[in-house]
Motif scaffolding. Structure first.
Motif, PDB file in Angstrom:
ATOM      1  N   GLY A 177       7.150   2.858 -15.775  1.00 60.19           N
ATOM      2  CA  GLY A 177       6.932   3.483 -14.473  1.00 60.19           C
ATOM      3  C   GLY A 177       8.220   3.605 -13.669  1.00 60.19           C
ATOM      4  O   GLY A 177       8.490   4.642 -13.052  1.00 60.19           O
ATOM      5  N   MET A 178       9.015   2.555 -13.665  1.00 56.00           N
ATOM      6  CA  MET A 178      10.288   2.583 -12.958  1.00 56.00           C
ATOM      7  C   MET A 178      11.221   3.622 -13.581  1.00 56.00           C
ATOM      8  O   MET A 178      11.929   4.350 -12.871  1.00 56.00           O
ATOM      9  CB  MET A 178      10.932   1.196 -12.988  1.00 56.00           C
TER      10      MET A 178
ATOM     11  N   ALA B 150       0.853  -1.191   0.000  1.00 53.10           N
ATOM     12  CA  ALA B 150       0.000   0.000   0.000  1.00 53.10           C
ATOM     13  C   ALA B 150       0.888   1.241   0.000  1.00 53.10           C
ATOM     14  O   ALA B 150       2.032   1.185   0.460  1.00 53.10           O
ATOM     15  CB  ALA B 150      -0.921   0.008   1.215  1.00 53.10           C
ATOM     16  N   PRO B 151       0.351   2.365  -0.497  1.00 53.98           N
ATOM     17  CA  PRO B 151       1.152   3.595  -0.557  1.00 53.98           C
ATOM     18  C   PRO B 151       1.115   4.413   0.720  1.00 53.98           C
ATOM     19  O   PRO B 151       1.518   5.575   0.736  1.00 53.98           O
ATOM     20  CB  PRO B 151       0.495   4.349  -1.715  1.00 53.98           C
TER      21      PRO B 151
ATOM     22  N   GLN C 209       1.355   3.997  -7.199  1.00 52.22           N
ATOM     23  CA  GLN C 209       1.039   4.901  -6.091  1.00 52.22           C
ATOM     24  C   GLN C 209       2.167   4.938  -5.061  1.00 52.22           C
ATOM     25  O   GLN C 209       2.456   5.986  -4.469  1.00 52.22           O
ATOM     26  CB  GLN C 209      -0.272   4.471  -5.435  1.00 52.22           C
ATOM     27  N   LYS C 210       2.821   3.782  -4.850  1.00 56.17           N
ATOM     28  CA  LYS C 210       3.961   3.775  -3.935  1.00 56.17           C
ATOM     29  C   LYS C 210       5.088   4.634  -4.487  1.00 56.17           C
ATOM     30  O   LYS C 210       5.744   5.370  -3.733  1.00 56.17           O
ATOM     31  CB  LYS C 210       4.463   2.338  -3.694  1.00 56.17           C
ATOM     32  N   ARG C 211       5.348   4.539  -5.794  1.00 54.95           N
ATOM     33  CA  ARG C 211       6.385   5.384  -6.390  1.00 54.95           C
ATOM     34  C   ARG C 211       6.055   6.864  -6.202  1.00 54.95           C
ATOM     35  O   ARG C 211       6.931   7.667  -5.851  1.00 54.95           O
ATOM     36  CB  ARG C 211       6.557   5.047  -7.874  1.00 54.95           C
ATOM     37  N   ALA C 212       4.791   7.212  -6.430  1.00 55.77           N
ATOM     38  CA  ALA C 212       4.374   8.610  -6.278  1.00 55.77           C
ATOM     39  C   ALA C 212       4.548   9.074  -4.826  1.00 55.77           C
ATOM     40  O   ALA C 212       4.972  10.218  -4.583  1.00 55.77           O
ATOM     41  CB  ALA C 212       2.924   8.779  -6.725  1.00 55.77           C
ATOM     42  N   ARG C 213       4.225   8.208  -3.882  1.00 54.93           N
ATOM     43  CA  ARG C 213       4.345   8.584  -2.475  1.00 54.93           C
ATOM     44  C   ARG C 213       5.807   8.777  -2.081  1.00 54.93           C
ATOM     45  O   ARG C 213       6.157   9.729  -1.363  1.00 54.93           O
ATOM     46  CB  ARG C 213       3.693   7.524  -1.586  1.00 54.93           C
TER      47      ARG C 213
ATOM     48  N   HIS D 238       8.932  -2.776  -3.845  1.00 55.80           N
ATOM     49  CA  HIS D 238       7.957  -2.745  -4.946  1.00 55.80           C
ATOM     50  C   HIS D 238       8.042  -1.516  -5.857  1.00 55.80           C
ATOM     51  O   HIS D 238       7.107  -1.273  -6.630  1.00 55.80           O
ATOM     52  CB  HIS D 238       6.525  -2.842  -4.404  1.00 55.80           C
ATOM     53  N   LEU D 239       9.118  -0.757  -5.818  1.00 58.74           N
ATOM     54  CA  LEU D 239       9.191   0.476  -6.610  1.00 58.74           C
ATOM     55  C   LEU D 239       9.519   0.212  -8.074  1.00 58.74           C
ATOM     56  O   LEU D 239       9.461   1.126  -8.895  1.00 58.74           O
ATOM     57  CB  LEU D 239      10.240   1.416  -6.015  1.00 58.74           C
ATOM     58  N   GLU D 240       9.810  -1.017  -8.431  1.00 61.99           N
ATOM     59  CA  GLU D 240      10.197  -1.347  -9.798  1.00 61.99           C
ATOM     60  C   GLU D 240       9.154  -2.233 -10.496  1.00 61.99           C
ATOM     61  O   GLU D 240       9.359  -2.668 -11.618  1.00 61.99           O
ATOM     62  CB  GLU D 240      11.565  -2.044  -9.807  1.00 61.99           C
ATOM     63  N   LYS D 241       8.017  -2.464  -9.838  1.00 61.59           N
ATOM     64  CA  LYS D 241       7.045  -3.434 -10.329  1.00 61.59           C
ATOM     65  C   LYS D 241       5.797  -2.762 -10.895  1.00 61.59           C
ATOM     66  O   LYS D 241       5.501  -1.614 -10.592  1.00 61.59           O
ATOM     67  CB  LYS D 241       6.658  -4.383  -9.198  1.00 61.59           C
ATOM     68  N   LYS D 242       5.062  -3.543 -11.704  1.00 62.33           N
ATOM     69  CA  LYS D 242       3.897  -3.018 -12.404  1.00 62.33           C
ATOM     70  C   LYS D 242       2.613  -3.335 -11.650  1.00 62.33           C
ATOM     71  O   LYS D 242       2.289  -4.492 -11.410  1.00 62.33           O
ATOM     72  CB  LYS D 242       3.820  -3.603 -13.821  1.00 62.33           C
TER      73      LYS D 242
END
Length: 379
Positions: free
Chosen positions: A271-272, A183-184, A232-236, A222-226
């Motif tokens: 995304g990554m 979760a983010p 949302q985690k990347r954005a956070r 999980h920052l490299e996964k689709k």
């Protein structure tokens, strides 16, 4: 924001064997039929990989390539040799965590970590510190109930650990896994409960005060996964980093753990890539910090083969190198022969009992080795 120190590979030395000696010995072992590799007790000698390891390439590229390591690895001659021939950096898997260094308030124990550092120094390796602030802490830390005490406890712990290794450890996972796993949302931990979201900034400031020259990293899963959730985690994480940079917090990089589950996870190169590029625009680098794979979910992907591991390991490194400021790569272990069973080992539906590393249970190289080689060569 301070910049990370330049990476200069020290010359490799050995009191016993030169690199050529080791390689010649490996080629000899590889040429001997397995039936002859027995001792009088009837037990087969563990095979050592025959080809030259990845360290030669990493050193030539002045690139930091490392692995998580356990105490038993440095005591096993064959396991140690795999590390010596493949990496120029090590990450003590457990020996620098709070539960290992300060089990009781103010009582510090560094014996195991010191042995790791000594092994690295002997073999001209760098050391990556893992980890200073994490939600998994000894019970006495979780039991603290007021902000003043937890802040003083954090400061004492970070100061003691980082200062001790000021001349030995040049990079740290300062805050590990601040978000929930899938979760983010920011994780509910004792530090956040008592200090609010600002505990992250405080941690980095404390680490910087203890060692102004260290590379300081925010490490996350999980920052490299689709998936929509992982986007949302990347954005956070980007928002957290943006706020830290705006406050002139000394953050140098974000760590992408990169634990892959083929059949369940997919790399998200777009995304990554955007994520790594956004960090680079803010002057923040990236590390691949815990790269490995699983075979538990392979029944979901009928087209997956052992050769597919090469593509996973290669792609995640290549995307980070192409779009971000890639500071280094660490795999989460070298050989499955010496690995511990993971949490799904008791699942009867699981296809394996350990995480997939670079060498299998017989110390034979997996395709992941070639995948990493391709990625580093392309840099």
């Amino acid at each position: 924001m301070p910049t990370s120190p330049a990476f200069q590979i020290p010359p490799r030395t050995s009191k016993k064997l030169t690199v050529r000696d080791r390689m010649n010995r490996r080629r000899f072992l590889a040429s001997v039929p397995l039936a002859l590799l027995y001792v009088h007790t009837g037990q087969a000698l563990a095979q050592v990989p025959a080809a030259a390891g990845l360290r030669v390439l990493a050193d030539r590229k002045s690139f930091r390539f490392g692995s998580a390591i356990d105490l038993q690895n440095i005591n096993d001659p064959i396991a140690a040799e795999i590390y010596i021939d493949n990496v120029n950096s090590i990450t003590p898997r457990n020996e620098l965590k709070w539960s290992a260094t300060e089990k009781r308030p103010g009582v510090f124990s560094f014996g195991s970590a010191d042995r790791m550092v000594a092994f690295a120094r002997k073999n001209n390796m760098r050391v990556y510190g893992h980890t200073l602030i994490w939600y998994r802490v000894p019970g006495w830390v979780s039991d603290i109930t007021d902000a003043k005490t937890i802040q003083a406890t954090m400061n004492r712990h970070i100061k003691q650990v980082v200062t001790r290794y000021k001349n030995s450890i040049d990079a740290w996972d300062v805050v590990n896994e601040p978000l929930e796993y899938d979760a983010p949302d920011l994780r509910d931990c004792v530090f956040r409960r008592l200090l609010g979201d600002d505990y992250i900034r405080m941690s980095f400031d404390m680490a910087h005060q203890a060692n102004p020259g260290a590379t300081l990293v925010l490490n996350e899963t999980h920052l490299e996964k689709k998936s929509d959730v992982f986007e949302q985690k990347r954005a956070r994480i980007l928002k957290i980093v943006e706020d830290l940079v705006a406050k002139k917090t000394p953050i140098n990089a974000v760590g992408l753990q990169a634990h892959f589950r083929p059949g369940l996870d997919r790399i998200d190169p777009e995304g990554m890539g955007r994520f790594c590029a956004a960090l680079k625009d803010m002057g923040v680098g990236v590390f691949i910090t815990e790269l490995d794979a699983s075979c538990h979910f392979l029944n979901r992907d009928k087209g997956f083969t052992p050769a597919s591991y090469a593509d996973i390991f290669s792609e995640v490194i290549s995307v980070a190198a192409e779009h971000g400021d890639l500071k280094g790569v660490t795999v989460w272990g070298m050989s499955e022969k010496y690995g511990e069973p993971d949490e799904k080992a008791t699942d009867p539906a699981a296809a394996c009992t350990k995480r997939v590393n670079l060498y299998d249970e017989n110390n034979a190289p997996r395709s992941a080795v070639d995948g990493i080689r391709r990625a580093i060569e392309a840099m």
